[in-house]
Write a protein that holds these residues in place. Sequence first.
Motif, PDB file in Angstrom:
ATOM      1  N   PRO A  88       0.814  -1.105  -0.008  1.00 59.33           N
ATOM      2  CA  PRO A  88      -0.084   0.271  -0.029  1.00 59.33           C
ATOM      3  C   PRO A  88       0.874   1.206   0.074  1.00 59.33           C
ATOM      4  O   PRO A  88       2.100   0.932   0.216  1.00 59.33           O
ATOM      5  N   ILE A  89       0.026   2.301  -0.108  1.00 59.63           N
ATOM      6  CA  ILE A  89       0.873   3.649  -0.063  1.00 59.63           C
ATOM      7  C   ILE A  89       0.631   4.259   1.295  1.00 59.63           C
ATOM      8  O   ILE A  89      -0.668   4.684   1.583  1.00 59.63           O
ATOM      9  N   ASP A  98       0.784  11.081  -9.389  1.00 57.17           N
ATOM     10  CA  ASP A  98      -0.105  10.116  -8.857  1.00 57.17           C
ATOM     11  C   ASP A  98       0.560   8.836  -8.943  1.00 57.17           C
ATOM     12  O   ASP A  98       0.999   8.164  -9.958  1.00 57.17           O
ATOM     13  N   PRO A  99       0.737   8.078  -7.803  1.00 55.93           N
ATOM     14  CA  PRO A  99       1.463   6.902  -8.039  1.00 55.93           C
ATOM     15  C   PRO A  99       0.658   5.734  -8.828  1.00 55.93           C
ATOM     16  O   PRO A  99       1.284   4.609  -8.931  1.00 55.93           O
ATOM     17  N   TRP A 100      -0.541   5.994  -9.280  1.00 62.09           N
ATOM     18  CA  TRP A 100      -1.093   4.631  -9.984  1.00 62.09           C
ATOM     19  C   TRP A 100      -1.107   5.374 -11.612  1.00 62.09           C
ATOM     20  O   TRP A 100      -1.684   4.831 -12.268  1.00 62.09           O
ATOM     21  N   GLU A 101      -0.462   6.168 -12.054  1.00 61.75           N
ATOM     22  CA  GLU A 101      -0.330   6.786 -13.328  1.00 61.75           C
ATOM     23  C   GLU A 101       0.619   6.156 -14.088  1.00 61.75           C
ATOM     24  O   GLU A 101       0.420   5.860 -15.318  1.00 61.75           O
ATOM     25  N   ARG A 112       3.750   3.263  -7.651  1.00 58.73           N
ATOM     26  CA  ARG A 112       3.921   2.173  -7.026  1.00 58.73           C
ATOM     27  C   ARG A 112       3.924   0.854  -7.469  1.00 58.73           C
ATOM     28  O   ARG A 112       3.253   0.421  -8.374  1.00 58.73           O
ATOM     29  N   GLY A 113       4.905   0.064  -6.962  1.00 61.99           N
ATOM     30  CA  GLY A 113       5.322  -1.106  -7.840  1.00 61.99           C
ATOM     31  C   GLY A 113       6.213  -1.079  -8.919  1.00 61.99           C
ATOM     32  O   GLY A 113       6.740  -2.219  -9.643  1.00 61.99           O
ATOM     33  N   ALA A 114       6.558   0.177  -9.131  1.00 63.13           N
ATOM     34  CA  ALA A 114       7.431   0.418 -10.585  1.00 63.13           C
ATOM     35  C   ALA A 114       8.532  -0.458 -10.328  1.00 63.13           C
ATOM     36  O   ALA A 114       9.101  -1.106 -11.196  1.00 63.13           O
ATOM     37  N   ALA A 115       9.370  -0.412  -9.121  1.00 65.02           N
ATOM     38  CA  ALA A 115      10.611  -1.264  -9.025  1.00 65.02           C
ATOM     39  C   ALA A 115      10.371  -2.721  -8.443  1.00 65.02           C
ATOM     40  O   ALA A 115      10.955  -3.742  -8.692  1.00 65.02           O
ATOM     41  N   ASP A 116       9.208  -2.639  -7.357  1.00 63.17           N
ATOM     42  CA  ASP A 116       9.028  -3.905  -6.845  1.00 63.17           C
ATOM     43  C   ASP A 116       7.514  -4.308  -7.141  1.00 63.17           C
ATOM     44  O   ASP A 116       6.553  -4.156  -6.362  1.00 63.17           O
ATOM     45  N   MET A 117       7.166  -4.992  -8.289  1.00 62.46           N
ATOM     46  CA  MET A 117       8.355  -5.352  -9.217  1.00 62.46           C
ATOM     47  C   MET A 117       7.853  -5.270 -10.623  1.00 62.46           C
ATOM     48  O   MET A 117       7.815  -6.386 -11.323  1.00 62.46           O
TER      49      MET A 117
END
Length: 417
Positions: A88-89, A98-101, A112-117
């Motif tokens: 979660p954020i 926006d973390p979901w864009e 969110r999740g860009a690196a992981d993974m």
Amino acid sequence: MKIHDIMKNIDSKKNNIVKLFQNLIQIKSINPPGSTTEIAGYIKEYISEHGLKCEFYEQEKTKVNAVVTFSGNGNKKFIWNGHLDVVPISKPDGWSVDPWEGKIINSKILGRGAADMKGNIAAVISAACILADSSVKLSGDWILAFTADEETGGEMGAEYLVKNGILSGDACIVGEPTSLTKLGVGEKGVLWLKVKAEGKPVHAGVSFLGDNAIEKLYQFLTKLHKIEKIKRKHSKEIDKILSIIISESKRLKNTEFSKRFFQRVMNRLVMNVGMMRGGEKINIVPSSAEAIVDIRILPGMTHETVMEEIKEILKDSRIQGISFETVLTADSSYQNIDNPFVNFMKDTVSKGINIKPTLYMIPGFTDARFFRAKGIPTVIYGCEGENIHGVDEFITIDNLISTTKAYALTAMNFLKK
């Protein structure tokens, strides 16, 4: 088709790879609650357009595991494993986007999740689809396992698939972020422990007649930090791995950081109080309080050993009314570095994308432990990520493309005709 042509093909598909990555970020596979239904469905639809087969497996409804098979001619099986769920954020107002864009800023893809993974997921899907579209023939099956539940232990994801024989093979890459410059050959274990304190509630005006559970919990947690000072003599095999890792880390850019990192992380336990709650009302002495503690366990130690040490700390503290409940355990695991697969990975990456990875021990725990427990040679390898689990998590476009090339190369070379 020659490897050189595949590499050029990957470069030409850069925009497609980036778009796939952005689409994956935009699917909110947050854990908890951990549903991977939507993202698994998207992957199945995407890869089916490239002639690849995808099967779904679920131990629990909504915890969907998608297993893609790139079929080849032969008995060898090469596994790539990665998780679909993201954390979660915790601080949404702290993000600059926006973390979901999946927005791109200065060649960085944020989310969110860009690196992981999800970056590694986009890379391996793209690699498989490009090989399929190029009619590349493999001498065995390349199996891509996109799993659920990793961020909460993996019981309904990789563990379920491995224990039930759905996933088996001759070697495995777990696609966690390692910066491409590092090859993960081991990882620490974990003990998630709920610590409970019981007190006696009274009116705050006569608090001296009560027993404050929050204060009691705080006192014990302060003493529990002694666990970080426990030293463990490693086995000769682990000592060998760590000495080579420390030696090779000198090739990394920030040598001083690398030295301090290994001294702190690899030679001692690490503890974090991640969650706390307690009390009923401001003017009542709290009758109960609890905290969830994350303890990272050294290679060669077990969670049972650590638990015995914790009980000794409690006994020495003489604090009454403290109890424990185990939330999650995972013992450390490591890959014998003399296994040919380790050298295969180092050589393939060095020659293919001109990056010579150093051996590395992961400070967290991953799904790799399930494959190693079954005797499958397993390494951890993936993109360079920044701000993992934090604000403005990202990877760069260049790193995404390099990761795609690395995954394509390892599959082609391991399953060479």
